[in-house]
Design a protein around this motif. Structure first.
Motif, PDB file in Angstrom:
ATOM      1  N   ASN A 125      24.633  -0.098  10.491  1.00 49.13           N
ATOM      2  CA  ASN A 125      24.926  -0.628  11.812  1.00 49.13           C
ATOM      3  C   ASN A 125      24.191   0.202  12.855  1.00 49.13           C
ATOM      4  OD1 ASN A 125      26.999  -2.644  11.029  1.00 49.13           O
ATOM      5  ND2 ASN A 125      28.087  -0.821  10.335  1.00 49.13           N
ATOM      6  N   ILE A 126      23.876  -0.404  13.971  1.00 50.68           N
ATOM      7  CA  ILE A 126      23.172   0.309  15.029  1.00 50.68           C
ATOM      8  C   ILE A 126      24.118   1.264  15.756  1.00 50.68           C
ATOM      9  CG2 ILE A 126      21.941   0.066  17.227  1.00 50.68           C
ATOM     10  CD1 ILE A 126      20.300  -0.781  14.820  1.00 50.68           C
ATOM     11  N   ASP A 127      23.690   2.506  15.914  1.00 45.62           N
ATOM     12  CA  ASP A 127      24.401   3.486  16.736  1.00 45.62           C
ATOM     13  C   ASP A 127      23.855   3.368  18.158  1.00 45.62           C
ATOM     14  OD1 ASP A 127      25.843   6.432  16.857  1.00 45.62           O
ATOM     15  OD2 ASP A 127      24.064   6.319  18.114  1.00 45.62           O
ATOM     16  N   HIS A 128      24.728   3.130  19.124  1.00 45.38           N
ATOM     17  CA  HIS A 128      24.271   2.829  20.479  1.00 45.38           C
ATOM     18  C   HIS A 128      24.193   4.048  21.392  1.00 45.38           C
ATOM     19  CE1 HIS A 128      24.263  -1.506  19.821  1.00 45.38           C
ATOM     20  NE2 HIS A 128      25.382  -1.337  19.148  1.00 45.38           N
ATOM     21  N   GLU A 129      24.631   5.229  20.930  1.00 42.39           N
ATOM     22  CA  GLU A 129      24.689   6.397  21.810  1.00 42.39           C
ATOM     23  C   GLU A 129      23.566   7.404  21.580  1.00 42.39           C
ATOM     24  OE1 GLU A 129      28.683   8.065  22.592  1.00 42.39           O
ATOM     25  OE2 GLU A 129      29.369   6.640  21.070  1.00 42.39           O
ATOM     26  N   GLY A 130      23.083   7.521  20.372  1.00 41.94           N
ATOM     27  CA  GLY A 130      22.102   8.556  20.076  1.00 41.94           C
ATOM     28  C   GLY A 130      22.775   9.908  19.907  1.00 41.94           C
ATOM     29  N   ALA A 131      21.971  10.959  19.769  1.00 44.42           N
ATOM     30  CA  ALA A 131      22.504  12.301  19.566  1.00 44.42           C
ATOM     31  C   ALA A 131      23.345  12.712  20.774  1.00 44.42           C
ATOM     32  CB  ALA A 131      21.362  13.291  19.344  1.00 44.42           C
ATOM     33  N   ARG A 132      24.517  13.283  20.496  1.00 40.74           N
ATOM     34  CA  ARG A 132      25.418  13.655  21.583  1.00 40.74           C
ATOM     35  C   ARG A 132      26.276  14.842  21.194  1.00 40.74           C
ATOM     36  NH1 ARG A 132      26.040   8.757  18.460  1.00 40.74           N
ATOM     37  NH2 ARG A 132      28.229   8.304  18.075  1.00 40.74           N
ATOM     38  N   ALA A 133      26.870  15.473  22.202  1.00 40.62           N
ATOM     39  CA  ALA A 133      27.683  16.660  21.985  1.00 40.62           C
ATOM     40  C   ALA A 133      28.905  16.614  22.897  1.00 40.62           C
ATOM     41  CB  ALA A 133      26.864  17.929  22.259  1.00 40.62           C
ATOM     42  N   GLN A 134      29.996  17.239  22.427  1.00 36.64           N
ATOM     43  CA  GLN A 134      31.197  17.376  23.258  1.00 36.64           C
ATOM     44  C   GLN A 134      31.899  18.669  22.897  1.00 36.64           C
ATOM     45  OE1 GLN A 134      33.287  13.773  21.603  1.00 36.64           O
ATOM     46  NE2 GLN A 134      35.014  15.193  21.422  1.00 36.64           N
ATOM     47  N   ALA A 150      17.308  10.356  19.610  1.00 30.30           N
ATOM     48  CA  ALA A 150      17.747  10.877  20.902  1.00 30.30           C
ATOM     49  C   ALA A 150      18.339   9.802  21.797  1.00 30.30           C
ATOM     50  CB  ALA A 150      16.575  11.560  21.613  1.00 30.30           C
ATOM     51  N   LEU A 151      17.753   8.604  21.796  1.00 34.71           N
ATOM     52  CA  LEU A 151      18.120   7.572  22.758  1.00 34.71           C
ATOM     53  C   LEU A 151      19.222   6.644  22.263  1.00 34.71           C
ATOM     54  CD1 LEU A 151      14.551   6.568  23.988  1.00 34.71           C
ATOM     55  CD2 LEU A 151      16.188   8.063  25.143  1.00 34.71           C
ATOM     56  N   GLY A 152      19.281   6.369  20.963  1.00 35.79           N
ATOM     57  CA  GLY A 152      20.256   5.443  20.427  1.00 35.79           C
ATOM     58  C   GLY A 152      19.917   3.991  20.738  1.00 35.79           C
ATOM     59  N   GLY A 153      20.672   3.074  20.144  1.00 37.14           N
ATOM     60  CA  GLY A 153      20.443   1.650  20.332  1.00 37.14           C
ATOM     61  C   GLY A 153      19.166   1.185  19.659  1.00 37.14           C
ATOM     62  N   ILE A 154      18.718  -0.028  20.017  1.00 39.11           N
ATOM     63  CA  ILE A 154      17.436  -0.563  19.575  1.00 39.11           C
ATOM     64  C   ILE A 154      16.460  -0.411  20.723  1.00 39.11           C
ATOM     65  CG2 ILE A 154      16.182  -2.600  18.765  1.00 39.11           C
ATOM     66  CD1 ILE A 154      18.805  -3.667  17.643  1.00 39.11           C
ATOM     67  N   GLN A 155      15.338   0.239  20.466  1.00 35.82           N
ATOM     68  CA  GLN A 155      14.389   0.561  21.526  1.00 35.82           C
ATOM     69  C   GLN A 155      13.002   0.033  21.182  1.00 35.82           C
ATOM     70  OE1 GLN A 155      15.195   2.280  24.334  1.00 35.82           O
ATOM     71  NE2 GLN A 155      17.247   3.011  23.789  1.00 35.82           N
ATOM     72  N   TYR A 156      12.364  -0.590  22.175  1.00 37.58           N
ATOM     73  CA  TYR A 156      10.925  -0.888  22.102  1.00 37.58           C
ATOM     74  C   TYR A 156      10.229   0.265  22.798  1.00 37.58           C
ATOM     75  CZ  TYR A 156       6.392  -2.953  23.244  1.00 37.58           C
ATOM     76  OH  TYR A 156       5.044  -3.178  23.387  1.00 37.58           O
ATOM     77  N   MET A 157       9.326   0.933  22.078  1.00 37.92           N
ATOM     78  CA  MET A 157       8.712   2.156  22.603  1.00 37.92           C
ATOM     79  C   MET A 157       7.195   2.060  22.584  1.00 37.92           C
ATOM     80  SD  MET A 157      11.239   5.034  20.914  1.00 37.92           S
ATOM     81  CE  MET A 157      11.488   4.196  19.350  1.00 37.92           C
ATOM     82  N   ASP A 158       6.597   2.552  23.652  1.00 35.89           N
ATOM     83  CA  ASP A 158       5.147   2.570  23.808  1.00 35.89           C
ATOM     84  C   ASP A 158       4.703   4.028  23.876  1.00 35.89           C
ATOM     85  OD1 ASP A 158       2.514   2.546  24.735  1.00 35.89           O
ATOM     86  OD2 ASP A 158       2.827   0.825  26.043  1.00 35.89           O
ATOM     87  N   PHE A 159       3.823   4.432  22.951  1.00 34.28           N
ATOM     88  CA  PHE A 159       3.423   5.832  22.847  1.00 34.28           C
ATOM     89  C   PHE A 159       1.981   6.081  23.294  1.00 34.28           C
ATOM     90  CE2 PHE A 159       6.732   5.381  19.505  1.00 34.28           C
ATOM     91  CZ  PHE A 159       7.670   6.224  20.088  1.00 34.28           C
TER      92      PHE A 159
END
Length: 397
Positions: free
Chosen positions: A386-395, A184-193
């Protein structure tokens, strides 16, 4: 997406549903993901580092008047779900229909009226490959439904939570939130759950290519989609240990308490749950240390810590091979990758038991590494991501 690919998808849609000249079409892209740090920590309220990658579920959606959600995916066939019949069905566990129904139910719960649509999809996020095809599909549906029914009002982090609920309750897989959040977010993310009701994510500004390395994912030739029971046993055993202390997840419990009662826990729960619990705490430390290494741009420290993480998964978490099975494709892939990577690092990837391994490969060794892995495991087994920087998207088209 380039114009050629869009035109090809449009033709696929028209081959399935007829001329679309008078229909409003929505293009949706949803990436796969790679777990960079944090092997089986998310479902225990822990931390992870993950990134979206350039392998996609791609589709065109358009509203219909039939009240039926129709999804046709290349290689997966036709799925039709009544937009008014959204209750979870145990007999649908593990199916595409369950995810369509489950995602639509999340929108209904938020006051949006699900309606019929036609969808034509294709994917290079291969099922059972460790790239989280299920999360990519969930967010493909989520972004489409968001535009079709909610005018795009639902933010990415909430779509991730909705997708997790659909996978857990409708699809029947007790997943954490890492996969859905990464997609959902895209890029490289550090996440705390730690808080299951809230997604805490920080984007990390790090470029593996600029630091001389590529992320390679290697399909080991065993589909982990057929091993949901083995996957489910990991959080099940960890949480059984937590419940012995009156807690729900290991994040709510200090490691010292576990160590003090290792003998008793071995008697009541067995050795493997204890080992998996100890892996959790070790991996938590390694996630934070790898985040620090990436923030400092220290690739060599990151690689050393990654090798430690891979060893912990193999020895303590024990999600590389299926217990009692003579076939060990992931372990063979890891052993081979280790031989080919004196300057890199490799580890089991994602849920484990099959799917993929992950390797961080020096730029000048990429061709040789891919050739070596493909020679042993089959052409196309090793892909450079390669890293996708946008995440899920629609147009809208």
């Amino acid at each position: 997406m380039d114009a050629v690919k869009i035109d090809k998808l449009r033709r696929t849609f028209e081959n399935m549903y007829g001329n679309a000249q008078d229909r409003r079409l929505l293009l949706v892209l949803s990436p796969g993901r790679t777990e960079i740090a944090g092997n089986h920590t998310d479902h225990e309220g822990g931390c992870v580092i993950a990134g979206a990658v350039d392998r996609y579920v791609e589709g065109i959606f358009s509203a219909n008047d039939a009240g039926v959600m129709v999804v046709q995916s290349e290689g997966y066939g036709l799925v039709e779900v009544d937009a008014t019949d959204l209750d979870a069905r145990p007999e649908e566990h593990g199916t595409t229909a369950s995810l369509v129904r489950g995602m639509a139910a999340q929108f209904a719960d938020r006051g949006y009226a699900p309606r019929g649509f036609d969808a034509a999809l294709r994917s290079d996020v291969l099922g059972g490959s460790g790239l989280s095809s299920s999360a990519a599909f969930e967010l493909e549906l989520g972004q489409a439904m968001n535009q079709l029914w909610a005018q795009g009002k639902i933010p990415a982090h909430e779509l991730a939570l909705m997708a997790q609920r659909a996978e857990r309750q409708w699809f029947g897989k007790p997943c954490g939130l890492m996969d859905q959040a990464s997609v959902a977010l895209g890029g490289i993310q550090y996440m705390d759950f730690f808080d299951p009701r809230e997604l805490k994510a920080t984007r990390l500004d790090f470029d593996f290519a600029a630091n001389g390395y590529a992320i390679c994912l290697v399909a080991v030739g065993a589909d982990h989609a057929a091993l949901i029971g083995d996957y489910a046993a990991v959080p099940g055993e960890m949480q059984a240990v937590a419940r012995a202390f009156g807690k729900e997840r290991l994040a709510e419990l200090g490691e010292e308490s576990v160590i003090e009662r290792v003998g008793a826990l071995r008697t009541t729960h067995g050795d493997r749950p204890v080992l998996r619990t100890l892996h959790y705490y070790k991996e938590q430390r390694l996630v934070k240390e790898r985040m620090d290494a990436l923030c400092k741009g220290d690739m060599q420290a990151f690689l050393a810590l990654t090798r430690m993480s891979g060893a912990s998964s193999a020895m303590y978490l024990q999600n590389v091979s299926v217990a009692g099975a003579s076939e060990q494709p992931a372990m063979v892939a890891l052993a081979l990758a280790d031989e080919l990577l004196p300057e890199g690092a490799c580890r089991i990837h994602g849920g484990g038991f099959g799917g993929t391994i992950q390797a961080f490969v020096p730029a000048d060794k990429i061709d040789a590494f891919v050739a070596g892995m493909d020679a042993a495991l089959g052409k196309g087994s090793c892909i450079v991501c390669n890293i996708d920087h946008e995440g899920a998207r629609a147009q809208w088209l």
